[in-house]
Design a protein around this motif. Structure first.
Motif, short mmCIF file in Angstrom:
data_model
loop_
_atom_site.label_atom_id
_atom_site.label_comp_id
_atom_site.label_asym_id
_atom_site.label_seq_id
_atom_site.Cartn_x
_atom_site.Cartn_y
_atom_site.Cartn_z
N MET A 79 0.83 -1.21 0.00
CA MET A 79 0.00 0.00 0.00
C MET A 79 0.87 1.27 0.00
N TYR A 83 1.22 4.50 -2.61
CA TYR A 83 1.29 5.92 -2.29
C TYR A 83 2.53 6.57 -2.91
N VAL A 113 -0.13 18.06 1.72
CA VAL A 113 -1.36 17.33 1.40
C VAL A 113 -1.45 16.05 2.22
N TYR A 117 -4.22 15.24 4.92
CA TYR A 117 -5.10 14.13 4.54
C TYR A 117 -5.22 13.15 5.70
N GLN A 122 -7.91 10.35 9.69
CA GLN A 122 -7.65 9.52 10.87
C GLN A 122 -7.67 10.30 12.17
N ILE B 26 -6.38 2.18 -8.30
CA ILE B 26 -5.37 2.86 -7.48
C ILE B 26 -6.04 3.64 -6.37
N ALA B 29 -6.93 1.28 -3.71
CA ALA B 29 -5.77 0.87 -2.91
C ALA B 29 -5.35 1.99 -1.96
N LEU B 30 -5.43 3.22 -2.45
CA LEU B 30 -5.01 4.33 -1.61
C LEU B 30 -5.95 4.54 -0.44
N SER B 31 -7.22 4.32 -0.68
CA SER B 31 -8.18 4.76 0.33
C SER B 31 -8.69 3.63 1.22
N ILE B 32 -8.55 2.36 0.78
CA ILE B 32 -9.25 1.30 1.52
C ILE B 32 -8.83 1.26 2.98
N PHE B 33 -7.52 1.42 3.24
CA PHE B 33 -7.09 1.36 4.64
C PHE B 33 -7.17 2.72 5.31
N MET B 34 -6.73 3.75 4.58
CA MET B 34 -6.60 5.05 5.23
C MET B 34 -7.96 5.69 5.47
N ILE B 35 -8.87 5.54 4.52
CA ILE B 35 -10.17 6.19 4.68
C ILE B 35 -11.22 5.18 5.15
N LEU B 37 -11.04 2.52 6.97
CA LEU B 37 -10.99 2.08 8.36
C LEU B 37 -10.44 3.23 9.19
N ARG B 38 -11.22 3.68 10.11
CA ARG B 38 -10.75 4.77 10.95
C ARG B 38 -10.47 4.25 12.36
N ARG B 51 -15.88 2.70 7.14
CA ARG B 51 -16.53 3.76 6.36
C ARG B 51 -16.50 3.36 4.88
N MET B 422 -2.62 21.08 -2.27
CA MET B 422 -3.07 20.68 -3.60
C MET B 422 -2.86 21.82 -4.60
#
Lengths: 304, 450
Positions: A79, A83, A113, A117, A122, B26, B29-35, B37-38, B51, B422
């Protein structure tokens, strides 16, 4: 003496973590000559992914620690690599042909960012993790003072040594390593000879991010607390280590990491813990005054 | 429609679909763990909340966004020209005529605040003037810092990542001098500048032999060292508590106070208003910034300015032409630092309170971003970048209507820095040379008529 030996053990452990992250900086710098400011935050993200995966594994019933850690390591490396790749694709690749400061600014932007983020998704609170790997060995015992090395420290130092050896072999023996070294010397020429430069650079970022994620897991297990801001502090230290050793040189990054880790630990132990960062940065400045291109880098002769 | 174009159309569609799928994967993959699961703290350790709908909607958004992007945007611009446009073809007559753009805007920044102030008082318009002036003052502070850093980075080409250190030196110099010796702002201002310049020269010495990125990390380290010292030297700097009760500036000896014998409003026979001080601070930073600009433009045409620009282009050529690179670098650092020091003492007097928290690395990064986004070495670019990056994002903080769109829990200030980062990336990718990429040469080769 015993106190000294104990601090030595602690310093080498810390230095190993710095060294692993420093390799990510140094590889990217070596190949495209830019400071990847977001690398520290990639490391931070990897600690979060490790933590989340670990808790998720526990919650679905995988409680045998070695297996859980192995799965965590694999998932976290994969993962984090995504990133690393994404950051490179979005922020650096479009600016490949641009002037030197442009990717630096996007890197700082990416770092902002990523930090925010993680803070948003989190939360800003520190995340604690109870110690998982326990137990320690007594190295020596004298005058009622024991020098101990914990299993965790052994794990960190061993992992670092193994990864260092593996990476040195990868750079010097495999075709990917040859591609990387070729891109380092001359990207245009490498492209003419049929090397996919973009792919090589992407792979470099992926490798750097994976190493950072190993360091991230180690950091999480060793310290047990993480928050969204650790990437900055640890990243700056690791970058200092990379520059100290001579940026672009793999053994240099490791050496720099060890020096920074030792300086920090000894300064906290013998002088004051508040000024440990000042000590680390001062060492950097002093070394650079006398060796302007770091400890292990060969002096660059600029030709006109 | 003939066959081939139909085929092309379908292959285009297929490619777009595949790329959108890859992007969506992608994003997953980027968001499945970070977003997805909180982690949140609960009794007995961390627990996870799921979530999944959020991740699903995000991935869908990326998929359709990429698809639309590929179909409607990229397909049209496949033959867009890469590489820089020819420079120098557009001739903007910026600097001539009574009604030229710089003069008009200069007139406006001087007169508009006072006009607004008077109108507001007389007609009871009820405009949130204090808020506007505060933002304008903030933007001007960053413009001044940007111009100061522009000397080091834009003109001399020395990458400085620790510029905020001089800002801090200026702020603390003023605060400490004013508190311990009771010196007035006008006396402290040059002293603070001088002290900052000394620190600039001090930083200059160890980095004389360094090049490029080694310089960057040393300046960064220097900035951090200053901040850590400010944070820990409790007896001298107040540590993390900072310094409070810093004297406010006076209008040539007339304080801005409601009560007192010799106050500003009594002297001029005005009704007391808290806006007087705000307005005064606005003009103060405006004049300081304009002085910075004037000096920079002047120095640019002097031998030392030419030496800075030559140093930026080629250090070896400089040395072989007999330019003393040591002096050149040191003066660049010292001059840039001096303006940082001025801005710092203004900051201290405006806030009335300073702490090390105001001088973190992120500030240095923002100032550097302003310089680079504006266009390295361009004075007007710094202004544009400051207005966009500082003013624009300061406005986001207070956008109440966003709450109506995203619900009551939505806190715009939380997303401010995310959007800031950004924007930094997007602007840089969109305009790699900054807003104003055209450099005004300071020396022209006189062409003889044919």
């Amino acid at each position: 003496m015993e106190y000294f030996a104990q601090q030595m053990v602690n310093g080498v452990t810390l230095g190993s973590v710095y060294g692993l992250i420093a390799i990510g900086y140094t590889m990217v710098y070596g190949i495209i000559g830019m400071i990847n400011f977001a690398h520290g935050d990639i490391f931070m993200i990897s600690t979060f992914i490790s933590l989340i995966t670990f808790i998720a594994l526990l919650s679905i019933g995988i409680t045998w620690i070695p297996l859980a850690l192995l799965i965590v390591l694999i998932i976290s490396m994969a993962m984090t690599a995504v990133y690393g790749w994404t950051v490179e694709r979005l922020a650096y690749r479009p600016l490949r042909a641009s002037f030197r400061l442009a990717p630096l600014i996007t890197a700082i932007g990416m770092s902002i960012v990523l930090q925010n983020y993680v803070q948003i998704v989190q939360g800003a609170r520190v995340k604690p993790l109870p110690p998982i790997i326990k137990g320690s060995y007594t190295l020596m015992e004298k005058n009622g003072f024991t020098v101990q090395i914990s299993n965790m420290q052994i794990l960190i130092i061993l992992t670092t040594i193994i990864l260092m050896l593996a990476f040195s072999a990868l750079i010097s023996k495999t075709s990917l390593g040859r591609c990387q070294r070729a891109c380092e010397q001359d990207q245009t020429m490498a492209a003419l000879l049929g090397i996919n430069v973009d792919r090589t650079i992407s792979l470099t970022f992926i490798m750097g991010a994976s190493l950072a994620s190993v360091a991230g897991l180690m950091y999480l297990l060793y310290y047990g607390v993480i928050d969204f801001y650790i990437g900055f502090v640890v990243g700056i230290k690791a970058f200092t280590a990379a520059v100290l050793g001579g940026i672009g040189s793999l053994p240099g990054a490791m050496l720099g990491g060890l020096i920074i880790g030792l300086v920090e630990t000894f300064w906290s132990a013998y002088f004051s813990i508040e000024y440990k960062d000042v000590a680390a940065f001062s060492i950097l400045i002093i070394v650079l005054i006398f060796m302007p291109s770091g400890l292990l880098d060969k002096p660059e002769v600029e030709k006109v | 429609m003939d066959r081939t174009s139909e085929k092309q159309q379908s292959s285009l569609m297929k490619n777009a679909l595949i790329e959108a799928l890859i992007s969506a994967a992608i994003a997953l993959a980027l968001s499945i763990f970070m977003i997805g699961l909180r982690t949140s703290t609960a009794t007995g350790g961390l627990v996870l909340t799921y979530r999944i709908p959020l991740v699903a909607s995000l991935v869908t958004l990326v998929f359709f966004g990429r698809l639309a992007f590929n179909l409607f945007w990229w397909s049209r611009s496949t033959v867009h020209t890469k590489g820089p446009k020819r420079r120098g073809t557009r001739k903007k007559q910026l600097g001539t005529g009574v009604l030229s753009l710089p003069r008009v805007s200069l007139f406006l920044v001087f007169s508009l605040p006072i006009i607004l102030f008077v109108l507001n008082a007389k007609l009871n318009l009820g405009l949130p003037l204090r808020y506007w002036f505060d933002i304008a003052t903030l933007v001007l502070t960053y413009i001044m810092l940007g111009w100061g850093l522009n000397i080091v980075v834009g003109m001399a080409g020395l990458l400085d990542l620790g510029y905020v250190a001089f800002y801090a030196v200026g702020a603390y110099s003023y605060a400490l001098l004013a508190q311990h010796f009771g010196l007035s702002f006008w006396l402290c201002l040059p002293l603070a500048g001088l002290l900052a310049a000394c620190w600039g020269a001090l930083l200059g010495f160890p980095v004389l032999r360094l090049r490029g990125d080694y310089l960057a990390i040393v300046t960064l380290a220097f900035g951090e060292i200053i901040r850590i010292i400010l944070l820990n030297w409790y007896q001298f700097t107040g540590g993390p508590d900072g310094l409070s009760g810093i004297p406010r500036p006076s209008f040539f000896g007339l304080p801005f106070k409601r009560y007192g014998d010799n106050t500003f409003h009594l002297f001029f026979g005005l009704e007391y208003s808290t806006l007087h001080r705000i307005l005064f601070l606005y003009y103060l930073i405006l004049i300081l910034a304009l002085i910075t600009n004037a000096i920079t433009n002047k120095v640019r045409c002097l031998p030392i300015g030419r030496a800075w620009e030559a140093l930026r282009e080629d250090e070896i050529a400089c040395r072989s032409l007999g330019i003393n690179t040591v002096n050149t670098k040191l003066t660049a650092f010292a001059t840039g630092a001096m303006f940082g020091g001025f801005a710092g003492s203004f900051f201290a007097t405006r806030q009335g309170f300073i702490s090390p928290e105001s001088f973190t690395f992120i500030e240095s990064a923002i100032i550097l971003a302003i310089v680079v986004l504006g266009g390295l070495g361009s004075q007007i670019g710094v202004v544009i970048a400051s207005i966009v990056m500082i003013g624009g994002f300061e406005l986001i903080r207070n956008m109440a209507w966003l709450k109506l769109v995203f619900g009551q829990d939505f806190d715009p200030s939380l997303y401010r820095m995310l959007l800031f980062g950004m924007a930094m990336v997007t602007i840089m990718v969109w305009k790699p040379r900054g807003f104003i990429s055209r450099r005004e040469p300071t020396v022209f080769l006189k062409e003889t008529a044919l």
